[in-house]
Design a protein around this motif. Structure first.
Motif, PDB file in Angstrom:
ATOM      1  N   TYR A 327     128.257  64.010  30.775  1.00  0.00           N
ATOM      2  CA  TYR A 327     129.002  65.209  31.146  1.00  0.00           C
ATOM      3  C   TYR A 327     130.001  64.850  32.236  1.00  0.00           C
ATOM      4  O   TYR A 327     129.625  64.345  33.290  1.00  0.00           O
ATOM      5  CB  TYR A 327     128.042  66.298  31.626  1.00  0.00           C
ATOM      6  CG  TYR A 327     127.007  66.662  30.591  1.00  0.00           C
ATOM      7  CD1 TYR A 327     127.345  67.428  29.481  1.00  0.00           C
ATOM      8  CD2 TYR A 327     125.695  66.213  30.707  1.00  0.00           C
ATOM      9  CE1 TYR A 327     126.401  67.746  28.517  1.00  0.00           C
ATOM     10  CE2 TYR A 327     124.743  66.527  29.752  1.00  0.00           C
ATOM     11  CZ  TYR A 327     125.102  67.289  28.656  1.00  0.00           C
ATOM     12  OH  TYR A 327     124.172  67.598  27.698  1.00  0.00           O
ATOM     13  N   LEU A 328     131.255  65.129  31.979  1.00  0.00           N
ATOM     14  CA  LEU A 328     132.295  64.718  32.908  1.00  0.00           C
ATOM     15  C   LEU A 328     132.354  65.653  34.116  1.00  0.00           C
ATOM     16  O   LEU A 328     132.226  66.867  33.975  1.00  0.00           O
ATOM     17  CB  LEU A 328     133.651  64.701  32.211  1.00  0.00           C
ATOM     18  CG  LEU A 328     134.747  64.076  33.065  1.00  0.00           C
ATOM     19  CD1 LEU A 328     135.539  63.065  32.271  1.00  0.00           C
ATOM     20  CD2 LEU A 328     135.662  65.153  33.614  1.00  0.00           C
ATOM     21  N   VAL A 329     132.563  65.061  35.291  1.00  0.00           N
ATOM     22  CA  VAL A 329     132.661  65.818  36.533  1.00  0.00           C
ATOM     23  C   VAL A 329     133.884  65.328  37.301  1.00  0.00           C
ATOM     24  O   VAL A 329     134.006  64.139  37.591  1.00  0.00           O
ATOM     25  CB  VAL A 329     131.394  65.644  37.398  1.00  0.00           C
ATOM     26  CG1 VAL A 329     131.559  66.350  38.730  1.00  0.00           C
ATOM     27  CG2 VAL A 329     130.175  66.185  36.668  1.00  0.00           C
ATOM     28  N   GLN A 330     134.799  66.247  37.618  1.00  0.00           N
ATOM     29  CA  GLN A 330     135.995  65.915  38.392  1.00  0.00           C
ATOM     30  C   GLN A 330     135.669  65.982  39.878  1.00  0.00           C
ATOM     31  O   GLN A 330     136.004  66.939  40.561  1.00  0.00           O
ATOM     32  CB  GLN A 330     137.129  66.890  38.070  1.00  0.00           C
ATOM     33  CG  GLN A 330     137.952  66.524  36.858  1.00  0.00           C
ATOM     34  CD  GLN A 330     139.151  67.442  36.704  1.00  0.00           C
ATOM     35  OE1 GLN A 330     139.089  68.629  37.007  1.00  0.00           O
ATOM     36  NE2 GLN A 330     140.254  66.917  36.220  1.00  0.00           N
ATOM     37  N   ALA A 331     135.010  64.953  40.371  1.00  0.00           N
ATOM     38  CA  ALA A 331     134.671  64.889  41.792  1.00  0.00           C
ATOM     39  C   ALA A 331     134.912  63.470  42.274  1.00  0.00           C
ATOM     40  O   ALA A 331     134.479  62.518  41.618  1.00  0.00           O
ATOM     41  CB  ALA A 331     133.217  65.284  42.022  1.00  0.00           C
ATOM     42  N   PRO A 332     135.602  63.291  43.392  1.00  0.00           N
ATOM     43  CA  PRO A 332     135.834  61.938  43.910  1.00  0.00           C
ATOM     44  C   PRO A 332     134.506  61.217  44.138  1.00  0.00           C
ATOM     45  O   PRO A 332     133.604  61.743  44.791  1.00  0.00           O
ATOM     46  CB  PRO A 332     136.569  62.190  45.234  1.00  0.00           C
ATOM     47  CG  PRO A 332     137.163  63.557  45.089  1.00  0.00           C
ATOM     48  CD  PRO A 332     136.206  64.324  44.248  1.00  0.00           C
ATOM     49  N   THR A 333     134.407  60.022  43.587  1.00  0.00           N
ATOM     50  CA  THR A 333     133.142  59.296  43.580  1.00  0.00           C
ATOM     51  C   THR A 333     133.389  57.828  43.882  1.00  0.00           C
ATOM     52  O   THR A 333     134.340  57.237  43.359  1.00  0.00           O
ATOM     53  CB  THR A 333     132.468  59.419  42.191  1.00  0.00           C
ATOM     54  OG1 THR A 333     132.309  60.798  41.863  1.00  0.00           O
ATOM     55  CG2 THR A 333     131.116  58.736  42.169  1.00  0.00           C
ATOM     56  N   ILE A 334     132.549  57.243  44.722  1.00  0.00           N
ATOM     57  CA  ILE A 334     132.639  55.802  44.933  1.00  0.00           C
ATOM     58  C   ILE A 334     132.448  55.114  43.588  1.00  0.00           C
ATOM     59  O   ILE A 334     131.547  55.456  42.822  1.00  0.00           O
ATOM     60  CB  ILE A 334     131.578  55.324  45.944  1.00  0.00           C
ATOM     61  CG1 ILE A 334     131.837  55.939  47.324  1.00  0.00           C
ATOM     62  CG2 ILE A 334     131.588  53.800  46.057  1.00  0.00           C
ATOM     63  CD1 ILE A 334     130.786  55.591  48.361  1.00  0.00           C
ATOM     64  N   ASP A 335     133.307  54.158  43.294  1.00  0.00           N
ATOM     65  CA  ASP A 335     133.306  53.499  41.988  1.00  0.00           C
ATOM     66  C   ASP A 335     132.139  52.517  41.921  1.00  0.00           C
ATOM     67  O   ASP A 335     132.229  51.386  42.396  1.00  0.00           O
ATOM     68  CB  ASP A 335     134.638  52.776  41.788  1.00  0.00           C
ATOM     69  CG  ASP A 335     134.890  52.448  40.334  1.00  0.00           C
ATOM     70  OD1 ASP A 335     134.042  52.789  39.495  1.00  0.00           O
ATOM     71  OD2 ASP A 335     135.941  51.850  40.038  1.00  0.00           O
ATOM     72  N   ILE A 336     131.041  52.969  41.332  1.00  0.00           N
ATOM     73  CA  ILE A 336     129.802  52.190  41.284  1.00  0.00           C
ATOM     74  C   ILE A 336     129.435  51.916  39.834  1.00  0.00           C
ATOM     75  O   ILE A 336     129.464  52.816  38.996  1.00  0.00           O
ATOM     76  CB  ILE A 336     128.646  52.948  41.971  1.00  0.00           C
ATOM     77  CG1 ILE A 336     128.964  53.190  43.449  1.00  0.00           C
ATOM     78  CG2 ILE A 336     127.330  52.189  41.833  1.00  0.00           C
ATOM     79  CD1 ILE A 336     127.960  54.094  44.150  1.00  0.00           C
ATOM     80  N   ALA A 337     129.108  50.668  39.532  1.00  0.00           N
ATOM     81  CA  ALA A 337     128.573  50.318  38.218  1.00  0.00           C
ATOM     82  C   ALA A 337     127.058  50.341  38.304  1.00  0.00           C
ATOM     83  O   ALA A 337     126.468  49.781  39.230  1.00  0.00           O
ATOM     84  CB  ALA A 337     129.060  48.939  37.794  1.00  0.00           C
TER      85      ALA A 337
END
Length: 695
Positions: A327-337
């Motif tokens: 589910y897509l969420v438009q929230a700034p997020t630290i780019d973590i794999a």
């Protein structure tokens, strides 16, 4: 009176609790999580920690929390019953979603079912144009009919998302007023209040996710605050956001989409701040817990941000390595794999007779077989126990006794099926887990054109130190750093973060057509809003910092980059500088720049920070040692070394002089395995620093 800061981080297997005093002395507690009510384990753990250390509840002056409650509610589909009200003709936006799949040729892939059943997706005749003008007023009669149907369906929450509401929120605000008046007690989320950004599917999905989990998070924070107050802790509860700042619980509960990646973000913030303290601005961050392993990169002193994330997708592939599964969420997020490879990851045999590890996890309940709490399937922890890497008797300072006999029996069963001996099977499980984690580590380094050999590897989490040497060798990293309290480092990282508020607004204008007056007005308004939110938290004017960011892309592109931009006002010269900054970032990210293409803003943001009077990082962190670690035990290091009698030591047994491996450093919260080809020393901040001895 002594003062302490309290950090609490919930993981899939353990809940980690730390108390940090003004002098950098750290008291800690690790307790199994309680998935039926995560706040219960927190209360029990905090009470035990206060009792054993003699710290008084009133001496705690700050409380930060990292939680997986929001993520789990989505993954386990344990949110509330939600209705969606949208513009006529857009009922099935959630169903259509994006034309993306996590595996290109997987004909069996099915998108996850929408969080709102179709019978609860309602439309209302209304229309705002792309320029913000009212093309069709709201049909109030139709809206009242929808209200009645929501009441009859006993919905717990309603998401409202009208087309082009990001430009003009007038219709959404009117509907929100009516809903709150006619349906008291029903939670209402408006897209224009939550994420006023372009893209109807992305905005609708984000609004629905927020509505779906908001009552869950509100109830959770209320329970947790009540439990903490029963203990006597009355300071405000702050929750880590996905972007690396902390947010008051009351705000996080209203907008839980901003805390979905709360737990993983804390470890990254801790690593970045520690790197700054030690004077190095580049490192690969590796966090291996009981359920998953996470990786990100800190370059030039900053971690990268993604403007959106997906939740509830395929954990085996990781959030940033695939799209379309969640589910897509438009929230700034630290780019973590992130990959499904942790200490609790289950080893199993596939239909072809090969051994696999994860993404299924034994979690906290029942946990690995050796925990003796009902687990029946072998895990990575069981394999590491057989290989001699972890204490064969107990973990977490003796509080968690291990049943080696049961663990060996399950490993023997799977070894028999594979027609191998138990050691080969256990080492195979260990290596397969490493291979899964390499996917995450490679995706944030070499796949971005960055050479891992130029980056030290910072490892933490309860299992990070056990696997890190082999991973560093595979990556080519020259140096490994394992911070103090590595098994609780995410909880410690919570205490390194600043209070942050984000204000977001769509600003969809190409640079060659931009209206500078409206641009300056939009950013100035956001800056004022962000500063007001920080002031509301009690920060004085000289303790407030407000900075601007923007999502930018070339005109016609689908993917935007989030970059810091100067505070307004702007003129033509300033825009040219911003355009050049974007071009350089685009070149670094995608390998090319298109100077003939026009750049455009998509979204502008203001981030307000509250700068605490208390330093975020102490000069040094000291963890009081428990039982003295002495002796030897045999550990297996692969065909090249076999079983080796390995010294068991404490962190304090190391000093500035390099000590060659093999060594096993046992601590209350974690274990660090120094392989035969590595050596270890202790630096001035009590970090274990490992380097290759055969390079």
């Amino acid at each position: 009176m002594n003062v302490y800061r309290l950090g609490v981080d919930i993981g899939g297997t353990f809940t980690d609790i730390v108390l940090l005093d003004e002098n950098g002395v750290l008291r800690n507690k690790k307790i199994l999580s309680s998935p039926d009510d995560y706040s219960r384990a927190i209360e029990e753990g905090v009470r035990e920690l206060l009792n054993t250390t003699g710290v008084k509840a009133e001496e705690i002056v700050e409380l930060a929390h990292g939680t997986t409650v929001a993520t789990n509610a989505i993954i386990e589909r344990k949110g509330v019953t939600v209705a969606l009200i949208t513009t006529e003709g857009f009922r099935d936006v959630l169903e259509i979603a994006r034309f993306r799949a996590p595996r290109l040729y997987d004909v069996n892939f099915r998108k996850p079912d929408p969080l709102v059943e179709r019978r609860l997706r309602f439309t209302v005749p209304e229309r705002i144009t792309a320029s913000g003008e009212v093309n069709k007023p709201i049909d109030i009669a139709a809206l009242n009919e929808v209200v009645d149907r929501c009441r009859d369906a006993n919905v717990d929450a309603i998401a409202v998302c009208f087309i082009n509401a990001y430009v003009n929120p007038q219709h959404e605000e009117a509907v929100g007023y009516i809903l709150r008046e006619k349906l008291p007690g029903v939670s209402v989320t408006l897209s224009s209040e939550l994420v006023p950004q372009i893209q109807e599917y992305e905005r609708t999905s984000t609004t629905v996710v927020n509505a779906y989990i908001r009552p869950v998070i509100e109830r959770y924070t209320e329970r947790l605050e009540a439990r903490l107050q029963d203990i006597g802790i009355n300071v405000p509860l702050n929750i880590m956001q996905s972007n690396g700042g902390v947010l008051p619980a009351r705000v996080a509960a209203e907008k839980p989409i901003f805390v979905i990646e709360s737990g993983p973000a804390a470890g990254v913030v801790g690593a970045q701040r520690l790197g700054q303290k030690l004077g190095f601005n580049n490192c690969i961050v590796f966090d291996m817990g009981g359920t998953t392993a996470k990786a990100t990169i800190v370059a030039d002193g900053a971690f990268s941000m993604a403007p959106e994330t997906e939740v509830g997708g395929d954990a085996a592939l990781g959030h940033r390595m695939t799209q379309g599964a969640g589910y897509l969420v438009q929230a700034p997020t630290i780019d973590i794999a992130e990959v499904g490879a942790g200490g609790g990851s289950i080893a199993w045999i596939d239909s072809g007779g090969g051994i696999q590890v994860g993404p299924q996890s034994a979690g906290a309940i029942p946990g690995p077989v050796c925990y003796n709490q009902g687990g029946t399937e072998p895990t990575v922890t069981d394999a590491n126990l057989h290989l001699g890497y972890i204490n064969p008797d107990a973990l977490v300072g003796g509080e968690l006794s291990l049943n080696r006999e049961k663990s060996e029996a399950t490993l023997s069963d799977i070894a028999t099926q594979l027609r191998q001996d138990t050691t080969d099977t256990a080492y195979g499980i260990h290596l397969i887990a490493n291979a899964r984690m390499m996917r995450a580590l490679s995706s944030v380094s070499s796949e971005r054109g960055l050479d891992p050999a130029e980056f030290p590897l910072m490892a933490f989490g309860g299992n990070g130190g056990v696997h890190v040497c082999n991973l560093a060798e595979a990556l080519g990293c020259p140096e490994i750093l394992v911070p103090p309290a590595a098994g609780l480092f995410s909880a410690l990282g919570l205490l390194f973060a600043d209070t942050e508020h984000q204000c977001i607004r769509a600003f969809y204008q190409p640079f060659d057509e931009i209206d500078l007056a409206s641009c300056n007005m939009a950013l100035s308004t956001l800056l004022a809003e962000a500063e007001a939110l920080v002031a509301r938290d009690g920060y004085a004017p000289n303790a407030r910092k407000v900075t601007c960011f923007a999502d930018m892309r070339y005109v016609g592109q689908n993917t935007a980059l989030t970059l810091p931009i100067p505070n307004p006002p702007y003129d033509t010269e300033k825009l040219t500088e911003i355009e050049e900054t974007f071009a350089k970032a685009h070149l670094a990210t995608f390998g090319y720049r298109s100077d003939e293409e026009s750049v455009q803003f998509v979204t502008v943001k203001a981030v307000g920070q509250g700068i605490s009077a208390m330093p975020r990082l102490p000069d040094k962190v000291t963890v009081p040692e428990g039982v003295e670690k002495t002796g030897h035990r045999k550990a297996y290091y692969g065909d090249g070394h076999g079983w080796v009698d390995t010294p068991i030591i404490s962190r304090k047994d190391l000093n500035a002089d390099r000590r060659p491996g093999p060594l096993i450093v046992e601590e209350y919260d974690s274990t660090t395995v120094v392989c035969p080809s590595w050596s270890a020393a202790l630096d001035g901040w009590n970090n274990i620093v490992m380097t290759r001895t055969n390079s």
